[in-house]
Design an enzyme around this catalytic site. Structure first.
Site, PDB file in Angstrom:
ATOM      1  N   TYR A 112     -16.300  16.855 -15.869  1.00 37.74           N
ATOM      2  CA  TYR A 112     -16.690  15.438 -15.809  1.00 37.74           C
ATOM      3  C   TYR A 112     -17.720  15.255 -14.682  1.00 37.74           C
ATOM      4  O   TYR A 112     -17.509  15.731 -13.555  1.00 37.74           O
ATOM      5  CB  TYR A 112     -15.435  14.602 -15.538  1.00 37.74           C
ATOM      6  CG  TYR A 112     -15.708  13.125 -15.389  1.00 37.74           C
ATOM      7  CD1 TYR A 112     -16.066  12.358 -16.499  1.00 37.74           C
ATOM      8  CD2 TYR A 112     -15.612  12.493 -14.161  1.00 37.74           C
ATOM      9  CE1 TYR A 112     -16.314  11.007 -16.373  1.00 37.74           C
ATOM     10  CE2 TYR A 112     -15.855  11.139 -14.030  1.00 37.74           C
ATOM     11  CZ  TYR A 112     -16.208  10.403 -15.146  1.00 37.74           C
ATOM     12  OH  TYR A 112     -16.457   9.065 -15.013  1.00 37.74           O
TER      13      TYR A 112
ATOM     14  N   LYS B 263      -8.408   5.796 -19.465  1.00 35.48           N
ATOM     15  CA  LYS B 263      -8.706   6.277 -20.813  1.00 35.48           C
ATOM     16  C   LYS B 263      -7.463   6.139 -21.711  1.00 35.48           C
ATOM     17  O   LYS B 263      -6.974   5.048 -21.858  1.00 35.48           O
ATOM     18  CB  LYS B 263      -9.243   7.703 -20.733  1.00 35.48           C
ATOM     19  CG  LYS B 263     -10.253   7.933 -19.585  1.00 35.48           C
ATOM     20  CD  LYS B 263     -11.569   7.193 -19.749  1.00 35.48           C
ATOM     21  CE  LYS B 263     -12.447   7.182 -18.492  1.00 35.48           C
ATOM     22  NZ  LYS B 263     -12.754   8.483 -17.925  1.00 35.48           N
TER      23      LYS B 263
ATOM     24  N   ARG C  24       0.840  -1.207   0.000  1.00 31.95           N
ATOM     25  CA  ARG C  24       0.000   0.000   0.000  1.00 31.95           C
ATOM     26  C   ARG C  24       0.874   1.255   0.000  1.00 31.95           C
ATOM     27  O   ARG C  24       0.563   2.239  -0.656  1.00 31.95           O
ATOM     28  CB  ARG C  24      -0.968  -0.008   1.197  1.00 31.95           C
ATOM     29  CG  ARG C  24      -1.692   1.318   1.385  1.00 31.95           C
ATOM     30  CD  ARG C  24      -2.991   1.225   2.170  1.00 31.95           C
ATOM     31  NE  ARG C  24      -2.950   0.357   3.313  1.00 31.95           N
ATOM     32  CZ  ARG C  24      -2.303   0.596   4.457  1.00 31.95           C
ATOM     33  NH1 ARG C  24      -1.617   1.707   4.619  1.00 31.95           N
ATOM     34  NH2 ARG C  24      -2.320  -0.286   5.440  1.00 31.95           N
TER      35      ARG C  24
ATOM     36  N   ASP D 107      -7.364  18.496 -14.975  1.00 38.02           N
ATOM     37  CA  ASP D 107      -7.688  17.110 -15.345  1.00 38.02           C
ATOM     38  C   ASP D 107      -7.392  16.986 -16.836  1.00 38.02           C
ATOM     39  O   ASP D 107      -8.116  17.518 -17.674  1.00 38.02           O
ATOM     40  CB  ASP D 107      -9.167  16.843 -15.025  1.00 38.02           C
ATOM     41  CG  ASP D 107      -9.577  15.412 -15.346  1.00 38.02           C
ATOM     42  OD1 ASP D 107      -8.887  14.757 -16.146  1.00 38.02           O
ATOM     43  OD2 ASP D 107     -10.609  14.972 -14.801  1.00 38.02           O
TER      44      ASP D 107
HETATM   45  C1  PLP Z   1     -13.219   8.931 -16.642  1.00 38.23           C
HETATM   46  C2  PLP Z   1     -12.839  10.256 -16.156  1.00 38.23           C
HETATM   47  C3  PLP Z   1     -12.611  10.496 -14.793  1.00 38.23           C
HETATM   48  C4  PLP Z   1     -12.839   9.431 -13.728  1.00 38.23           C
HETATM   49  O1  PLP Z   1     -11.916   8.392 -13.840  1.00 38.23           O
HETATM   50  P1  PLP Z   1     -12.244   6.856 -13.445  1.00 38.23           P
HETATM   51  O2  PLP Z   1     -10.993   6.151 -13.802  1.00 38.23           O
HETATM   52  O3  PLP Z   1     -13.442   6.443 -14.255  1.00 38.23           O
HETATM   53  O4  PLP Z   1     -12.556   6.843 -11.988  1.00 38.23           O
HETATM   54  C5  PLP Z   1     -12.208  11.768 -14.417  1.00 38.23           C
HETATM   55  N1  PLP Z   1     -12.056  12.762 -15.320  1.00 38.23           N
HETATM   56  C6  PLP Z   1     -12.289  12.570 -16.631  1.00 38.23           C
HETATM   57  C7  PLP Z   1     -12.108  13.705 -17.588  1.00 38.23           C
HETATM   58  C8  PLP Z   1     -12.681  11.320 -17.099  1.00 38.23           C
HETATM   59  O5  PLP Z   1     -12.924  11.143 -18.405  1.00 38.23           O
END
Ligand code: PLP
Length: 388
Positions: free
Chosen positions: A101, A198, A48, A173
């Site tokens: 998001y 992603k 962890r 982000d």
């Molecule tokens: C998918 C996404 C998230 C969240 O991420 P997870 O891996 O699904 O928890 C946050 N910000 C953006 C822009 C995203 O596309």
């Protein structure tokens, strides 16, 4: 070394493994034995806190971002939650892009709702809206660029300058662009966040997240919270993301090339009202896109002529594209925000998102097949329309 070289070699150095493995092994062990009591603080102790495979991934990520520090989490959402818990205290105020998001807004309101944190949403395409929303108790500005699904953009370096002046931290982000096309730390952001689910992993087979920064104080705080909360990326997922990152540059180039072709083709299609893609000259912030990013990425949205029912018929008729949420995989994904990713957004916040807006994560398949698939789907719904 350059991006593509680091993507392959950092974290996979054969000299760091016992046998000279060209691909670094997956360290599944949760605990690490010591020679004697004097050594208990040396090296790895418990997974962890840190793990050799996650460390390798974190080094690779940092090298690609040009960041001093990187931390990997079990999802983008857990990276967000850990960051917010580490950085905020009761009474703090966040200024955020209104087109964020949906899951991020859910954390702001439904997870932090009882913690006395306030959030103001602004149209961050206008820098002065950010500036005038800053208050005495504002400690954080949170933006995405481009946003989802309207592909709105924020001028990161100008916003970073305002934040620095006011001693407010800026988080970007950067999930949509990946560091191959946009590096917010170079533009002045304090922290960059990813859902590695992603583009970073890129194969729709691993859920993960990452935070990166150049600020040692922030890093130490985040590392403490990462260990204390424990939402860490597993060794196997760390390895999958490392594998994905090796082709990030190649994949992004193809996503970008395909998306531009699809965007141009859609823009000239009679069944399409408008296309939102930063790479099109018709995008209201095209010049910012050119200045701020090294490419335009694989995400686009378009508004279809006709009814919601026809938009449904269109996405259901596609064969190359999967009708699915998420984005950034090698395969094309398509969805209708008003019925899928944004269906839980309150009506007042949906006024800019038309019912027939379709969001596309353009894959890296052959462009001929992608466009033929769309043409076939348009024709199938047109013939249904004619039959009626
Ligand atoms: C998918 C996404 C998230 C969240 O991420 P997870 O891996 O699904 O928890 C946050 N910000 C953006 C822009 C995203 O596309």
């Amino acid at each position: 070394m350059e991006f593509e070289t680091n993507a392959i070699h950092i974290g996979d150095e054969p000299e760091r493994t016992l046998h000279g493995d060209v691909v670094s092994p997956i360290h599944l062990s949760t605990t690490f034995a010591k020679i004697g009591i004097d050594d208990i603080e040396k090296g790895y102790v418990y997974t962890r806190t840190s793990n050799p495979t996650r460390d390798n991934l974190e080094r690779k990520l940092a090298s690609l971002e040009g960041a001093g520090y990187s931390l990997a989490f079990s999802s983008g959402s857990s990276a967000q939650t850990t960051f917010l818990l580490a950085m905020l205290k009761k009474g703090d105020h966040i200024v955020a892009f209104d087109d964020l998001y949906g899951g991020t807004k859910r954390i702001f309101h439904e997870v932090l709702g009882n913690f006395g944190i306030e959030v103001s949403y602004v149209d961050a395409t206008k820098v002065n809206e950010i500036e005038s929303a800053l208050r005495e108790n504002t400690t954080l500005v949170w933006i995405e660029s481009p946003t989802n699904p309207l592909m709105k953009m924020a001028d990161i370096s100008t916003i970073a300058k305002i934040c620095k002046k006011k001693c407010v931290k800026l988080l970007v982000d950067n999930t949509f662009m990946s560091p191959f096309y946009q590096r917010p730390i170079e533009l002045g952001a304090d922290v960059v966040l990813y859902s590695t689910t992603k583009y970073m992993c890129g194969h729709s087979d691993s859920l993960g997240g990452a935070l990166m920064t150049n600020d040692e104080k922030i890093y130490k705080k985040l590392a403490f919270y990462q260990n204390a909360i424990g939402a860490v990326l597993s060794p196997f997922d760390s390895w999958l993301v490392m594998r994905g990152l090796k082709t990030l540059g190649l994949r992004m180039e193809r996503h970008d090339k395909n998306a531009l072709e699809v965007a141009r083709w859609l823009e000239n299609h009679p069944k399409v009202r408008r296309v939102l893609y930063p790479g099109l000259k018709s995008h209201p912030q095209h010049s910012l896109a050119v200045r701020q990013m090294d490419g335009f990425g694989g995400m686009l949205s378009f508004e279809m002529e006709g009814t919601l029912d026809e938009a449904r018929k269109f996405v259901e008729s596609l064969e190359v594209f999967a009708l699915a949420e998420s984005l950034g995989g090698v395969e094309g994904l398509i969805e209708i925000p008003s019925l899928m990713t944004h269906s839980s957004v309150p009506a007042k916040d949906m006024k800019d998102i038309p019912e027939t807006l379709i969001r596309v994560s353009v894959g890296i398949e052959n462009i001929k097949d992608i466009i033929e698939d769309m043409e076939r789907a348009f024709n199938s719904f047109c013939s249904i329309a004619k039959l009626r």
